[in-house]
Motif scaffolding. Structure first.
Motif, PDB file in Angstrom:
ATOM      1  N   UNK A   1       0.815  -1.210   0.000  1.00  0.00           N
ATOM      2  CA  UNK A   1       0.000   0.000   0.000  1.00  0.00           C
ATOM      3  C   UNK A   1       0.852   1.264   0.000  1.00  0.00           C
ATOM      4  N   UNK A   2       2.000   1.241   0.678  1.00  0.00           N
ATOM      5  CA  UNK A   2       2.842   2.440   0.747  1.00  0.00           C
ATOM      6  C   UNK A   2       3.402   2.783  -0.636  1.00  0.00           C
ATOM      7  N   UNK A   3       3.684   1.754  -1.446  1.00  0.00           N
ATOM      8  CA  UNK A   3       4.164   2.004  -2.803  1.00  0.00           C
ATOM      9  C   UNK A   3       3.037   2.619  -3.635  1.00  0.00           C
ATOM     10  N   UNK A   4       1.831   2.144  -3.388  1.00  0.00           N
ATOM     11  CA  UNK A   4       0.676   2.689  -4.113  1.00  0.00           C
ATOM     12  C   UNK A   4       0.495   4.163  -3.783  1.00  0.00           C
ATOM     13  N   UNK A   5       0.662   4.519  -2.506  1.00  0.00           N
ATOM     14  CA  UNK A   5       0.538   5.924  -2.107  1.00  0.00           C
ATOM     15  C   UNK A   5       1.629   6.767  -2.758  1.00  0.00           C
ATOM     16  N   UNK A   6       2.867   6.221  -2.792  1.00  0.00           N
ATOM     17  CA  UNK A   6       3.980   6.933  -3.411  1.00  0.00           C
ATOM     18  C   UNK A   6       3.700   7.160  -4.891  1.00  0.00           C
ATOM     19  N   UNK A   7       3.205   6.126  -5.559  1.00  0.00           N
ATOM     20  CA  UNK A   7       2.859   6.264  -6.962  1.00  0.00           C
ATOM     21  C   UNK A   7       1.736   7.252  -7.161  1.00  0.00           C
ATOM     22  N   UNK A   8       0.837   7.340  -6.193  1.00  0.00           N
ATOM     23  CA  UNK A   8      -0.296   8.262  -6.276  1.00  0.00           C
ATOM     24  C   UNK A   8       0.187   9.712  -6.303  1.00  0.00           C
ATOM     25  N   UNK A   9       1.276   9.997  -5.569  1.00  0.00           N
ATOM     26  CA  UNK A   9       1.837  11.347  -5.547  1.00  0.00           C
ATOM     27  C   UNK A   9       2.376  11.726  -6.924  1.00  0.00           C
ATOM     28  N   UNK A  10       3.155  10.816  -7.529  1.00  0.00           N
ATOM     29  CA  UNK A  10       3.697  11.081  -8.860  1.00  0.00           C
ATOM     30  C   UNK A  10       2.604  11.195  -9.899  1.00  0.00           C
ATOM     31  N   UNK A  11       1.579  10.380  -9.761  1.00  0.00           N
ATOM     32  CA  UNK A  11       0.463  10.408 -10.703  1.00  0.00           C
ATOM     33  C   UNK A  11      -0.305  11.722 -10.593  1.00  0.00           C
ATOM     34  N   UNK A  12      -0.457  12.209  -9.370  1.00  0.00           N
ATOM     35  CA  UNK A  12      -1.142  13.488  -9.151  1.00  0.00           C
ATOM     36  C   UNK A  12      -0.395  14.619  -9.837  1.00  0.00           C
ATOM     37  N   UNK A  13       0.949  14.588  -9.755  1.00  0.00           N
ATOM     38  CA  UNK A  13       1.748  15.612 -10.436  1.00  0.00           C
ATOM     39  C   UNK A  13       1.571  15.523 -11.945  1.00  0.00           C
ATOM     40  N   UNK A  14       1.543  14.301 -12.466  1.00  0.00           N
ATOM     41  CA  UNK A  14       1.373  14.101 -13.904  1.00  0.00           C
ATOM     42  C   UNK A  14       0.020  14.634 -14.367  1.00  0.00           C
ATOM     43  N   UNK A  15      -1.006  14.451 -13.545  1.00  0.00           N
ATOM     44  CA  UNK A  15      -2.329  14.972 -13.887  1.00  0.00           C
ATOM     45  C   UNK A  15      -2.344  16.500 -13.857  1.00  0.00           C
ATOM     46  N   UNK A  16      -1.594  17.077 -12.908  1.00  0.00           N
ATOM     47  CA  UNK A  16      -1.492  18.552 -12.851  1.00  0.00           C
ATOM     48  C   UNK A  16      -0.836  19.063 -14.136  1.00  0.00           C
ATOM     49  N   UNK A  17       0.232  18.413 -14.540  1.00  0.00           N
ATOM     50  CA  UNK A  17       0.915  18.797 -15.769  1.00  0.00           C
ATOM     51  C   UNK A  17      -0.005  18.611 -16.972  1.00  0.00           C
ATOM     52  N   UNK A  18      -0.811  17.560 -16.931  1.00  0.00           N
ATOM     53  CA  UNK A  18      -1.781  17.298 -17.983  1.00  0.00           C
ATOM     54  C   UNK A  18      -2.754  18.471 -18.122  1.00  0.00           C
ATOM     55  N   UNK A  19      -3.163  19.033 -16.980  1.00  0.00           N
ATOM     56  CA  UNK A  19      -4.066  20.180 -16.986  1.00  0.00           C
ATOM     57  C   UNK A  19      -3.431  21.411 -17.593  1.00  0.00           C
ATOM     58  N   UNK A  20      -2.157  21.643 -17.279  1.00  0.00           N
ATOM     59  CA  UNK A  20      -1.434  22.798 -17.820  1.00  0.00           C
ATOM     60  C   UNK A  20      -1.325  22.682 -19.345  1.00  0.00           C
ATOM     61  N   UNK A  21      -0.981  21.490 -19.817  1.00  0.00           N
ATOM     62  CA  UNK A  21      -0.846  21.257 -21.261  1.00  0.00           C
ATOM     63  C   UNK A  21      -2.167  21.502 -21.976  1.00  0.00           C
ATOM     64  N   UNK A  22      -3.261  21.034 -21.391  1.00  0.00           N
ATOM     65  CA  UNK A  22      -4.548  21.163 -22.057  1.00  0.00           C
ATOM     66  C   UNK A  22      -5.122  22.581 -21.986  1.00  0.00           C
ATOM     67  N   UNK A  23      -4.734  23.349 -20.992  1.00  0.00           N
ATOM     68  CA  UNK A  23      -5.118  24.767 -20.971  1.00  0.00           C
ATOM     69  C   UNK A  23      -4.492  25.485 -22.166  1.00  0.00           C
ATOM     70  N   UNK A  24      -3.256  25.144 -22.446  1.00  0.00           N
ATOM     71  CA  UNK A  24      -2.546  25.724 -23.596  1.00  0.00           C
ATOM     72  C   UNK A  24      -3.216  25.291 -24.900  1.00  0.00           C
ATOM     73  N   UNK A  25      -3.596  23.994 -24.962  1.00  0.00           N
ATOM     74  CA  UNK A  25      -4.222  23.481 -26.172  1.00  0.00           C
ATOM     75  C   UNK A  25      -5.583  24.123 -26.430  1.00  0.00           C
ATOM     76  N   UNK A  26      -6.309  24.388 -25.365  1.00  0.00           N
ATOM     77  CA  UNK A  26      -7.617  25.058 -25.516  1.00  0.00           C
ATOM     78  C   UNK A  26      -7.439  26.445 -26.107  1.00  0.00           C
ATOM     79  N   UNK A  27      -6.443  27.177 -25.628  1.00  0.00           N
ATOM     80  CA  UNK A  27      -6.169  28.522 -26.141  1.00  0.00           C
ATOM     81  C   UNK A  27      -5.795  28.496 -27.616  1.00  0.00           C
ATOM     82  N   UNK A  28      -5.171  27.388 -28.037  1.00  0.00           N
ATOM     83  CA  UNK A  28      -4.758  27.246 -29.431  1.00  0.00           C
ATOM     84  C   UNK A  28      -5.840  26.593 -30.295  1.00  0.00           C
ATOM     85  N   UNK A  29      -6.983  26.300 -29.666  1.00  0.00           N
ATOM     86  CA  UNK A  29      -8.069  25.685 -30.421  1.00  0.00           C
ATOM     87  C   UNK A  29      -7.848  24.221 -30.734  1.00  0.00           C
ATOM     88  N   UNK A  30      -7.000  23.573 -29.964  1.00  0.00           N
ATOM     89  CA  UNK A  30      -6.686  22.155 -30.181  1.00  0.00           C
ATOM     90  C   UNK A  30      -7.556  21.272 -29.295  1.00  0.00           C
TER      91      UNK A  30
END
Length: 282
Positions: free
Chosen positions: A130-159
């Motif tokens: 379970x502790x490894x799952x929690x650790x992976x959850x932290x990295x995954x949360x960061x990846x999702x945050x980055x995913x949001x930043x990328x898609x905000x840019x894509x929306x502005x570009x009409x993508x």
């Protein structure tokens, strides 16, 4: 005009987290209705709510929409426990009106059986480490945050929407190997239970295909892919992607369809049916 299905399966909404697409799935259920709705785990993210998550009005609106479906369409709702909403263990099984909360279930229909489970219990990482799952959850949360930043840019570009997190996972060999092994093992579980197929979630990878003679169905998620499984009134299963429905400007259209018939009529005929994991067909 709404598209009405016999059954819809969604999973991994992760309400309570920033990455949850609560608004999108609420809009989805304004367009699509069904007789049976299966919420296949990780609907509420108890892990994140304990740490830094926050429950917002849009998360409540999702459940308001579900309650309206139960009231207006007499939709039967089955909430199956996932690893992130494992707090449900304290109340399983439970039944209130058209709502059932349970661990998993088996559909029996016209000589076929499908085992329906979130899938985390067959994941050695989340089950035994379970502790490894929690650790992976932290990295995954960061990846999702980055995913949001990328898609905000894509929306502005009409993508169109692009799942960066899914792209990264598809390029990492260890992740691809893990997913392949997970799907194969679940197919084995279905065969061991004498089932014709399995319906799951957990790994955020929508799928509808045959694996060694077993019909493998994964509903995906509402954090990255925004996908759902739906069965029409002829028994055909299909994957629906929110990004391809264009709900904002035109009627929704399904985009992918394969697989044999599964459900026709679902009902509980006795107390035994409710207490056990099996959903019998009348």
């Amino acid at each position: 005009m709404k598209t009405h299905f016999k059954t819809i399966v969604v999973s991994d909404i992760h309400l309570g987290t920033k990455g949850s697409k609560a608004k999108e799935i609420t809009r989805f259920f304004k367009e699509f209705s069904c007789e049976n709705l299966i919420l296949n785990g990780d609907i509420i993210d108890g892990w994140q709510l304990k740490k830094r998550g926050a429950w917002k009005r849009k998360h409540t609106r999702f459940f308001n929409r579900i309650f309206k479906m139960m009231e207006r369409n007499e939709t039967k709702v089955y909430y199956l426990r996932g690893n992130h909403d494992d707090f449900l263990d304290q109340i399983l099984p439970m039944a209130v009106g058209n709502l059932r909360v349970q661990k998993d279930m088996i559909y029996k229909s016209f000589g076929k059986k499908y085992f329906i489970t979130h899938g985390d219990v067959f994941d050695s990482i989340t089950t035994n480490f379970r502790w490894i799952a929690y650790l992976g959850d932290v990295g995954y949360t960061f990846l999702l945050w980055l995913n949001g930043v990328v898609n905000q840019y894509r929306v502005k570009k009409g993508l169109p929407y692009f799942s960066l997190s899914q792209y990264v996972k598809s390029k990492v060999k260890s992740a691809v190997s893990y997913i392949d092994e997970y799907e194969t093992e679940l197919a084995k579980v279905a065969k061991a239970k004498n089932c014709d197929g399995i319906i799951c979630g957990h790994i955020h990878k929508p799928e509808n295909r045959m694996i060694n003679g077993i019909h493998y169905l994964n509903s995906g998620d509402w954090v990255e892919t925004m996908s759902a499984l739906a069965e029409d009134h002829e028994g055909n299963w299909q994957l629906i992607y929110f990004a391809e429905t264009k709900l904002e400007s035109s009627p929704a259209k399904t985009v992918k369809m394969t697989g044999p018939a599964v459900l026709k009529e679902v009902s509980f005929s006795s107390r035994e049916d409710l207490d056990g994991p099996t959903l019998r067909i009348s």
